[in-house]
Design a protein around this motif. Structure first.
Motif, PDB file in Angstrom:
ATOM      1  N   ASP A 151       0.819  -1.221   0.000  1.00  0.00           N
ATOM      2  CA  ASP A 151       0.000   0.000   0.000  1.00  0.00           C
ATOM      3  C   ASP A 151       0.850   1.267   0.000  1.00  0.00           C
ATOM      4  OD1 ASP A 151      -2.298  -1.459  -0.019  1.00  0.00           O
ATOM      5  OD2 ASP A 151      -2.674  -1.331   2.133  1.00  0.00           O
ATOM      6  N   ALA A 152       2.162   1.147   0.164  1.00  0.00           N
ATOM      7  CA  ALA A 152       3.024   2.329   0.265  1.00  0.00           C
ATOM      8  C   ALA A 152       3.155   3.119  -1.043  1.00  0.00           C
ATOM      9  CB  ALA A 152       4.405   1.927   0.785  1.00  0.00           C
ATOM     10  N   PRO A 153       3.271   2.477  -2.222  1.00  0.00           N
ATOM     11  CA  PRO A 153       3.427   3.267  -3.450  1.00  0.00           C
ATOM     12  C   PRO A 153       2.303   4.259  -3.702  1.00  0.00           C
ATOM     13  CG  PRO A 153       4.028   0.988  -3.861  1.00  0.00           C
ATOM     14  CD  PRO A 153       3.443   1.035  -2.483  1.00  0.00           C
ATOM     15  N   GLU A 154       1.078   3.901  -3.313  1.00  0.00           N
ATOM     16  CA  GLU A 154      -0.040   4.839  -3.490  1.00  0.00           C
ATOM     17  C   GLU A 154       0.132   6.069  -2.594  1.00  0.00           C
ATOM     18  OE1 GLU A 154      -3.814   6.325  -4.838  1.00  0.00           O
ATOM     19  OE2 GLU A 154      -2.220   5.054  -5.625  1.00  0.00           O
ATOM     20  N   ILE A 155       0.643   5.851  -1.378  1.00  0.00           N
ATOM     21  CA  ILE A 155       0.927   6.984  -0.490  1.00  0.00           C
ATOM     22  C   ILE A 155       1.970   7.881  -1.136  1.00  0.00           C
ATOM     23  CG2 ILE A 155       1.896   7.656   1.748  1.00  0.00           C
ATOM     24  CD1 ILE A 155       0.822   5.081   2.920  1.00  0.00           C
ATOM     25  N   GLU A 156       3.031   7.273  -1.645  1.00  0.00           N
ATOM     26  CA  GLU A 156       4.108   8.040  -2.278  1.00  0.00           C
ATOM     27  C   GLU A 156       3.578   8.853  -3.458  1.00  0.00           C
ATOM     28  OE1 GLU A 156       8.605   6.918  -3.524  1.00  0.00           O
ATOM     29  OE2 GLU A 156       7.030   5.892  -4.655  1.00  0.00           O
ATOM     30  N   ARG A 157       2.729   8.246  -4.274  1.00  0.00           N
ATOM     31  CA  ARG A 157       2.190   8.946  -5.444  1.00  0.00           C
ATOM     32  C   ARG A 157       1.396  10.183  -5.037  1.00  0.00           C
ATOM     33  NH1 ARG A 157      -2.245   9.695  -8.152  1.00  0.00           N
ATOM     34  NH2 ARG A 157      -3.513   8.472  -6.707  1.00  0.00           N
ATOM     35  N   LEU A 158       0.535  10.034  -4.029  1.00  0.00           N
ATOM     36  CA  LEU A 158      -0.299  11.152  -3.589  1.00  0.00           C
ATOM     37  C   LEU A 158       0.546  12.283  -3.009  1.00  0.00           C
ATOM     38  CD1 LEU A 158      -3.194   9.155  -1.895  1.00  0.00           C
ATOM     39  CD2 LEU A 158      -3.352  10.499  -3.992  1.00  0.00           C
ATOM     40  N   ILE A 159       1.589  11.924  -2.259  1.00  0.00           N
ATOM     41  CA  ILE A 159       2.443  12.952  -1.650  1.00  0.00           C
ATOM     42  C   ILE A 159       3.282  13.668  -2.708  1.00  0.00           C
ATOM     43  CG2 ILE A 159       4.381  13.347  -0.082  1.00  0.00           C
ATOM     44  CD1 ILE A 159       1.767  12.852   1.385  1.00  0.00           C
ATOM     45  N   LEU A 160       3.937  12.910  -3.567  1.00  0.00           N
ATOM     46  CA  LEU A 160       4.837  13.526  -4.551  1.00  0.00           C
ATOM     47  C   LEU A 160       4.082  14.281  -5.644  1.00  0.00           C
ATOM     48  CD1 LEU A 160       7.593  10.780  -4.974  1.00  0.00           C
ATOM     49  CD2 LEU A 160       7.573  12.787  -3.475  1.00  0.00           C
TER      50      LEU A 160
END
Length: 308
Positions: free
Chosen positions: A91-100
């Motif tokens: 689930d971490a890549p989706e967090i990264e996408r939203l933040i970046l």
């Protein structure tokens, strides 16, 4: 763009190797930091062998660990996750996408809308989560689904402007309220939460830490919504004063005599105190608005420094 995985740990030797390995597999470009908080079971050694960057925080408590993490690590995207293997690394890549992509300042992985109540059989934990959520949403006019999740994402501005006061597990509540009060962009995404493996025990004490969270909520309402907090106290005092005053007033209308003079003196004192408390709330409200203006200037400076 740099991403940092932040894993606060206290005696998580049974799960930390899998957590680090999962994140290295899913996000090989990210730096993985494990902050050991006085573990006695070799958590730090296992994490280091698994490939994590291990650092130490000797002041006990999750809030103290997060303070050190946020103070010492610089990144464009921060993903914080518990070391107990209850949150999937996938689930971490989706967090990264939203933040970046600047779609969120803080991303919350929402357990309560997903599998939490099926996986977690600690009844009082579940009740406590619901109570905290209702309090926060009521007093801060929000609709957050999960206040105390252990998996979140943050951008640089949030991390470097968050003045952490908590020492323990109250930190999640403090993060959520700070984001709400200061108008940070929040995104909530359900996460497939899984309970701890057998032999891995929760460090959260339902009653002791629950009490601390409730005290933290009261403190945050006082500090972040002072006009509401002190107005409520004033109204309670005025209601008590009125309950004693009106019988005396009605008696005066019917007989022409003023009775219970000492009671009237006490009532007058209570009314004066209520008035002072109300205007204290007004003054603190104005100061809080000025503080928010200063925070906005601080965020502008952070962006300018980051661009340089």
């Amino acid at each position: 763009m740099k991403t940092a995985i932040l894993i606060p740990c206290y005696n998580e030797s049974k799960t930390i190797e899998k957590v680090v390995s999962d994140f290295k597999r899913v996000m090989p470009h990210a730096d993985i930091y494990v902050y050991d908080n006085n573990s006695t079971d070799g958590t730090d050694r296992i994490a280091k062998d698994a490939g994590a960057i291990v650092r130490y925080e000797y002041r006990q408590g999750k809030g103290n660990v997060v303070r050190s993490m946020f103070r010492h690590i610089n990144a464009d995207c921060y993903i914080m996750v518990d070391g107990d293997d209850t949150y999937p690394a996938e689930d971490a890549p989706e967090i990264e996408r939203l933040i970046l992509n600047c779609e969120a300042d803080m991303v919350i992985r929402d357990r309560l809308s997903s599998t939490y109540f099926k996986e977690n059989n600690r009844r009082f934990h579940n009740t406590g989560n619901r109570i905290v959520r209702k309090f926060i949403n009521l007093f801060f006019k929000s609709d957050l689904k999960d206040i105390m999740t252990g998996m979140r994402g943050f951008n640089y501005n949030f991390v470097k402007s968050f003045p952490i006061q908590s020492k323990g597990f109250e930190i999640e509540t403090e993060m959520s309220v700070f984001a709400l009060i200061n108008n940070f962009k929040i995104r909530e995404i359900p996460v497939n939460y899984r309970d701890r493996i057998e032999g891995s025990d929760s460090k959260l004490n339902t009653f002791k830490d629950g009490y601390k969270v409730l005290i933290m909520i009261t403190t945050l309402i006082r500090d972040e919504r002072p006009l509401l907090f002190f107005s409520a106290i004033s109204l309670i005092l005025l209601a008590i004063a009125g309950a004693y005053f009106f019988p005396i007033l009605f008696k005066y209308f019917s007989t022409g005599y003023v009775l219970k003079i000492p009671t009237l003196i006490v009532i007058s004192t209570v009314v004066i105190i209520a008035t002072v408390i109300f205007f204290t709330g007004v003054i603190l409200h104005v100061l809080k608005r000025q503080h928010r203006d200063e925070l906005e200037h601080h965020l502008i400076l952070l962006n300018e420094l980051k661009e340089e």
